[in-house]
Design a protein around this motif. Structure first.
Motif, short mmCIF file in Angstrom:
data_model
loop_
_atom_site.label_atom_id
_atom_site.label_comp_id
_atom_site.label_asym_id
_atom_site.label_seq_id
_atom_site.Cartn_x
_atom_site.Cartn_y
_atom_site.Cartn_z
N UNK A 15 0.83 -1.22 0.00
CA UNK A 15 0.00 0.00 0.00
C UNK A 15 0.86 1.26 0.00
N UNK A 16 1.58 1.46 -1.11
CA UNK A 16 2.46 2.62 -1.20
C UNK A 16 1.74 3.95 -1.07
N UNK A 17 0.54 4.06 -1.65
CA UNK A 17 -0.21 5.31 -1.57
C UNK A 17 -1.13 5.36 -0.37
N UNK A 18 -2.09 4.42 -0.31
CA UNK A 18 -3.09 4.39 0.77
C UNK A 18 -3.27 2.96 1.25
N UNK A 19 -3.28 2.77 2.55
CA UNK A 19 -3.63 1.49 3.15
C UNK A 19 -4.90 1.63 3.97
N UNK A 20 -5.89 0.79 3.69
CA UNK A 20 -7.20 0.90 4.34
C UNK A 20 -7.47 -0.39 5.11
N UNK A 21 -7.49 -0.30 6.44
CA UNK A 21 -7.62 -1.47 7.31
C UNK A 21 -9.00 -2.06 7.31
N UNK A 22 -9.10 -3.28 7.84
CA UNK A 22 -10.33 -4.08 7.68
C UNK A 22 -11.53 -3.52 8.42
N UNK A 23 -11.35 -2.78 9.48
CA UNK A 23 -12.49 -2.21 10.18
C UNK A 23 -12.72 -0.76 9.78
N UNK A 24 -12.34 -0.44 8.56
CA UNK A 24 -12.41 0.94 8.09
C UNK A 24 -13.31 1.08 6.87
N UNK A 25 -13.73 2.31 6.65
CA UNK A 25 -14.47 2.66 5.45
C UNK A 25 -13.86 3.93 4.88
N UNK A 26 -13.55 3.90 3.58
CA UNK A 26 -12.97 5.07 2.93
C UNK A 26 -13.80 5.41 1.70
N UNK A 27 -14.41 6.59 1.70
CA UNK A 27 -15.22 7.04 0.57
C UNK A 27 -14.42 8.04 -0.26
N UNK A 28 -14.39 7.79 -1.57
CA UNK A 28 -13.68 8.65 -2.51
C UNK A 28 -14.70 9.52 -3.25
N UNK A 29 -14.51 10.82 -3.17
CA UNK A 29 -15.42 11.76 -3.80
C UNK A 29 -15.51 11.47 -5.30
N UNK A 30 -16.73 11.30 -5.81
CA UNK A 30 -16.93 10.99 -7.21
C UNK A 30 -17.04 12.23 -8.08
N UNK A 31 -17.12 13.41 -7.47
CA UNK A 31 -17.19 14.66 -8.24
C UNK A 31 -15.84 15.36 -8.23
N UNK A 32 -15.32 15.65 -7.07
CA UNK A 32 -13.98 16.23 -6.95
C UNK A 32 -13.02 15.06 -6.70
N UNK A 33 -12.60 14.43 -7.78
CA UNK A 33 -11.93 13.13 -7.69
C UNK A 33 -10.48 13.25 -7.22
N UNK A 34 -10.06 12.18 -6.57
CA UNK A 34 -8.68 12.06 -6.10
C UNK A 34 -7.81 11.44 -7.20
N UNK A 35 -6.52 11.73 -7.14
CA UNK A 35 -5.54 11.10 -8.01
C UNK A 35 -4.56 10.32 -7.14
N UNK A 36 -4.38 9.04 -7.47
CA UNK A 36 -3.46 8.18 -6.73
C UNK A 36 -2.60 7.45 -7.75
#
Length: 267
Positions: free
Chosen positions: A182-203
């Motif tokens: 997970x060089x950019x983002x690591x998301x653990x098992x008890x987590x929730x990560x929402x990515x904005x679908x309008x103002x989008x992220x770049x990874x």
């Protein structure tokens, strides 16, 4: 989603009006010279406005629900992202968010972090460094319009989200590295990560042994939409760029790529 963002920004505006606004500037023109000193004097619900400069410090929210931002937070102008820099100087994550009910960070460049010691098994025997740029645990957080780059850790080179709920909007996460995954983002098992679908992220263009850009460790299907990724059709490379380690479905859409691949012989 647009209505949700407008509501969130309006709520933030009302929160700034009703709470104490602490201001930080390196030239002494404001109340505080460092971001951490402002955090130390803040209470839940306060906001911290940071004027341009290179802030050589690692900061901790100290479990407080705070909104911390560059002038981007109040003006909407993203030019302040490049000129308001949180530059890590300790062998730690740059931004530590633990046990925060409502934490926000807006419009910073976040760089040179080395991660937070984390025990994924819970036995105190296998400490790894997670979240070079931002480490979030047991929190609800929002990250808006940040450039998270040149950080490293064992896992989650740019950002680690552990037992937390996160909302990411308009961020660029690149040039981070992780020794394991997970060089950019690591998301653990008890987590929730929402990515904005309008103002989008770049990874893109992050590096790790596996899951160069985003590693999901969650027991559910994931669908994300990004602006820029490293290569076209990244999902065809199995766990090289994006992967859900729990084996659930992961679908990805994107608008552009950082690299253009060509067919060529390799000698």
């Amino acid at each position: 989603m647009k209505k949700l963002i407008i509501f969130f920004l309006f709520s933030l505006y009302l929160m700034i009006l009703s709470a104490t606004l602490h201001k930080v500037a390196l030239d002494g023109s404001q109340n505080f010279l460092s971001v951490q000193s402002a955090i130390n004097n803040a209470v839940d619900g306060d906001s911290i406005l940071v004027y341009p400069g290179i802030y050589n410090e690692n900061i901790s929210y100290l479990g407080k629900s705070l909104q911390i931002g560059s002038l981007t937070m109040t003006t909407g102008d993203t030019c302040y992202v490049a000129t308001t820099i949180l530059n890590g100087v300790a062998d730690e994550t740059v931004v530590l968010i633990e046990n925060c009910a409502n934490a926000g960070i807006y419009g910073f460049t976040i760089q040179n972090g080395n991660g937070r010691a984390y025990d994924p098994i819970g036995e105190g025997l296998n400490l790894v460094k997670s979240g070079g740029g931002i480490y979030a645990e047991s929190s609800t957080l929002s990250v808006f319009q940040c450039l998270i780059w040149k950080n490293n850790a064992s896992e989650g080179g740019g950002l680690a989200i552990i037992n937390s709920i996160a909302f990411l909007s308009g961020n660029i996460i690149t040039a981070n590295s992780a020794f394991l995954s997970s060089g950019g983002i690591g998301i653990g098992r008890y987590s929730q990560c929402d990515f904005d679908e309008d103002n989008k992220n770049s990874v893109y263009l992050n590096t790790a042994f596996v899951m160069n850009d985003i590693g999901f460790f969650v027991p559910y299907d994931v669908s994300i939409s990004l602006k820029k990724v490293t290569v076209s059709n990244p999902m065809q490379y199995n766990d090289f760029y994006f992967f859900n380690d729990y084996g659930y479905n992961l679908s990805l859409s994107y608008e552009e790529t950082a690299l253009t691949e060509i067919n060529a012989d390799l000698y």
